[in-house]
Design an enzyme around this catalytic site. Structure first.
Site, PDB file in Angstrom:
ATOM      1  N   ASP A 226       0.786  -1.077  -0.047  1.00 46.16           N
ATOM      2  CA  ASP A 226      -0.055   0.063   0.039  1.00 46.16           C
ATOM      3  C   ASP A 226       0.917   1.287  -0.052  1.00 46.16           C
ATOM      4  O   ASP A 226       0.644   2.356   0.476  1.00 46.16           O
ATOM      5  CB  ASP A 226      -0.843   0.187   1.343  1.00 46.16           C
ATOM      6  CG  ASP A 226      -1.690  -1.303   1.298  1.00 46.16           C
ATOM      7  OD1 ASP A 226      -2.473  -1.584   0.295  1.00 46.16           O
ATOM      8  OD2 ASP A 226      -1.820  -1.821   2.441  1.00 46.16           O
TER       9      ASP A 226
ATOM     10  N   LYS B  84       1.970   2.241  -5.052  1.00 45.56           N
ATOM     11  CA  LYS B  84       2.894   1.740  -6.230  1.00 45.56           C
ATOM     12  C   LYS B  84       1.905   2.130  -7.471  1.00 45.56           C
ATOM     13  O   LYS B  84       2.601   2.285  -8.705  1.00 45.56           O
ATOM     14  CB  LYS B  84       3.100   0.379  -5.946  1.00 45.56           C
ATOM     15  CG  LYS B  84       4.050   0.041  -5.015  1.00 45.56           C
ATOM     16  CD  LYS B  84       4.489  -1.555  -5.369  1.00 45.56           C
ATOM     17  CE  LYS B  84       3.230  -2.445  -4.758  1.00 45.56           C
ATOM     18  NZ  LYS B  84       2.774  -1.954  -3.291  1.00 45.56           N
TER      19      LYS B  84
ATOM     20  N   GLY C 167      -4.335  -4.307  -4.627  1.00 46.45           N
ATOM     21  CA  GLY C 167      -5.140  -3.149  -5.353  1.00 46.45           C
ATOM     22  C   GLY C 167      -4.429  -2.106  -5.687  1.00 46.45           C
ATOM     23  O   GLY C 167      -3.952  -1.424  -4.591  1.00 46.45           O
ATOM     24  N   HIS C 168      -3.999  -1.911  -6.883  1.00 41.97           N
ATOM     25  CA  HIS C 168      -3.299  -0.505  -7.363  1.00 41.97           C
ATOM     26  C   HIS C 168      -4.532   0.528  -7.665  1.00 41.97           C
ATOM     27  O   HIS C 168      -5.121   0.445  -8.434  1.00 41.97           O
ATOM     28  CB  HIS C 168      -2.339  -0.799  -8.517  1.00 41.97           C
ATOM     29  CG  HIS C 168      -1.172  -1.741  -7.924  1.00 41.97           C
ATOM     30  ND1 HIS C 168      -0.217  -2.081  -8.915  1.00 41.97           N
ATOM     31  CD2 HIS C 168      -0.731  -2.099  -6.864  1.00 41.97           C
ATOM     32  CE1 HIS C 168       0.654  -2.989  -8.125  1.00 41.97           C
ATOM     33  NE2 HIS C 168       0.372  -2.777  -7.091  1.00 41.97           N
TER      34      HIS C 168
ATOM     35  N   GLN D 234       2.809  -6.803  -3.858  1.00 47.83           N
ATOM     36  CA  GLN D 234       3.115  -6.369  -2.482  1.00 47.83           C
ATOM     37  C   GLN D 234       4.474  -5.870  -2.079  1.00 47.83           C
ATOM     38  O   GLN D 234       5.149  -5.935  -3.098  1.00 47.83           O
ATOM     39  CB  GLN D 234       2.818  -7.620  -1.584  1.00 47.83           C
ATOM     40  CG  GLN D 234       1.308  -8.183  -1.589  1.00 47.83           C
ATOM     41  CD  GLN D 234       0.744  -9.033  -2.726  1.00 47.83           C
ATOM     42  OE1 GLN D 234       1.713  -9.598  -3.457  1.00 47.83           O
ATOM     43  NE2 GLN D 234      -0.583  -9.222  -2.813  1.00 47.83           N
TER      44      GLN D 234
END
Length: 447
Positions: free
Chosen positions: A34, A37, A61-62, A246
């Site tokens: 988180d 990125k 989740g990007h 991640q």
């Protein structure tokens, strides 16, 4: 060359003119995930030809903000929002075909072009099946207080089957006979666990075959030997960007085991997760927030348990892009960050969310750990757990000004500039760029 000399002279990492020799580039999260990125990869995608996702599953989740539009990407690489880029889901990714097609359909419905011309899926990627999702959730419930904190999306069980050599790959979905034989064997074992151990309803083989047969038909146009495609592209001079899902501290080998993900999250994940020679990997650039967050269970030495932690959460909107879970918030951890950057050979890094620290008063930074009379300035891999460590903080002066409209480093408040320069010196890797908001244009390039 001094430790802070930039390998490309005065050019910033985000320079719009393409470097003379940029065979490939890896962007990785240097904390517990988180780190922002998605925005950085989206920004960089303008200057590359290929964007490659090499590990993880749909638990990542990007988040990318384009104008007034917000996109949350789970399996599709962030370059999809740039026309003309080739986006690759490589063999190291655990692919849930149902969720992948939902994501593709959602993007198309919002006017984003997605086709076999700009999205490629490795035939060798392992598939997350419904029994993986079911067992993930059931096993987490079984663990009780010892739970790992998974998202229940089947990533861990899928990677476990891969290591046990009983998994199904994307290419197996496209072969009806192999799909049937593989699912029949898998469900004989998995249904026994689901029913006898966990007391839950078993899955029906016929229903599963019908579901995955239909999904395979829709996915078939995207599938290919993506490793060979990328090696050919590299030889032809393509600029390739590898995106991690991640953060490094969740790496299955180098993170805070067992509270980790099930794959290699740093540069080490690229050769095996893509089929790309390690000597062809160019620069490695870390991404880290100006503070720290973590989702789920596991050690978090610099976590702020008081009201200031809640203040950080609200100021940074720290809720999971995939799960919506509130993130645990704390202060920048120089010990862990230095470890993550060094482990991956980072040539530079990008600090995100600096704007969130505005108005928080003094800013604590974790500079060392203490345990049983020992002081650690390097990450203590020899300790089986970080739960009992005491954290030594240095307090840096804060600032009150809003940073989101600033575009030059010299225009930042003096205290903010001092914070950035002090952190840079502490981790001994140069900070190329600062992110001071969610939009594409809210960056400060340092030269």
């Amino acid at each position: 060359m001094t430790p802070f000399a930039r390998p490309y002279g005065r050019r910033t990492f985000f320079a719009r003119e393409r470097p003379l020799a940029m065979p490939s580039l890896c962007v990785f999260g240097a904390q517990w995930g988180d780190e922002g990125k998605g925005k950085i990869i989206d920004h960089l995608a303008a200057d590359v030809t290929h964007v490659v996702r090499y590990q993880g599953g749909s638990n990542a989740g990007h988040t990318v903000v384009v104008g007034a539009e917000k996109y949350v990407l789970h399996l599709v690489p962030s370059g999809v929002l740039h026309p003309g880029k080739v986006n690759v889901i490589a063999n190291g990714v655990a692919v849930d075909p149902l969720l992948l097609l939902e994501e593709i359909d959602g993007l198309i419905a919002r006017g984003v072009a997605v086709s076999s011309a700009n999205l490629r899926l490795s035939a060798r990627a392992h598939v997350i099946l419904q029994h993986h999702r079911r067992l993930d959730a059931l096993a987490e419930r079984w663990r009780g207080e010892g739970r790992i904190g998974t998202t229940g999306r089947g990533i861990g069980p899928c990677y476990a089957d891969k290591a046990a050599r009983v998994g199904l790959r994307v290419c197996d979905l496209l072969d009806p006979a192999r799909l049937e034989s593989g699912l029949r064997v898998a469900l004989a074992e998995k249904n026994a666990l689901i029913q006898s151990v966990h007391g839950d309803t078993p899955l029906d083989l016929g229903e599963q075959l019908d579901l995955y047969g239909r999904l395979a038909e829709r996915l078939s146009s995207f599938v290919g030997d993506t490793g060979a495609e990328l090696r050919d592209a590299h030889r032809a001079g393509a600029a390739i960007l590898f995106e991690a899902a991640q953060g490094v501290m969740l790496d299955v080998d180098h993170g805070t085991y067992p509270y980790v993900t099930s794959s290699n999250t740093g540069v080490d994940g690229i050769p095996a997760g893509v089929g790309f020679p390690p000597q062809w990997i160019g620069r490695a650039v870390g991404i880290a927030k100006a503070y720290c967050t973590r989702v789920g269970e596991g050690p978090f030495p610099s976590e702020e348990h008081g009201p200031r932690g809640a203040e950080l959460r609200e100021a940074g909107n720290e809720y999971g892009a995939t799960t919506g879970r509130p993130r645990r918030c704390g202060w920048l951890d120089v010990v862990a960050l230095r470890y993550a950057l060094e482990l991956n050979g980072a040539t530079s890094w990008i600090m995100t969310n600096l704007d969130v620290l505005s108005g928080l008063g003094d800013v604590p930074v974790a500079v060392a750990y203490r345990r049983e009379g020992r002081r650690f300035e390097t990450f203590p891999a020899e300790l089986s757990s970080l739960d009992a460590v005491e954290v030594e903080y240095e307090h840096r002066p804060g600032w009150t000004e809003d940073l989101t409209g600033i575009r030059r480093f010299e225009d930042l408040p003096r205290a903010a500039r001092n914070y950035v320069e002090w952190v840079e010196a502490s981790v001994r890797v140069p900070i190329e760029t600062l992110s001071i908001g969610p939009r594409r244009d809210q960056v400060i390039h340092r030269s």
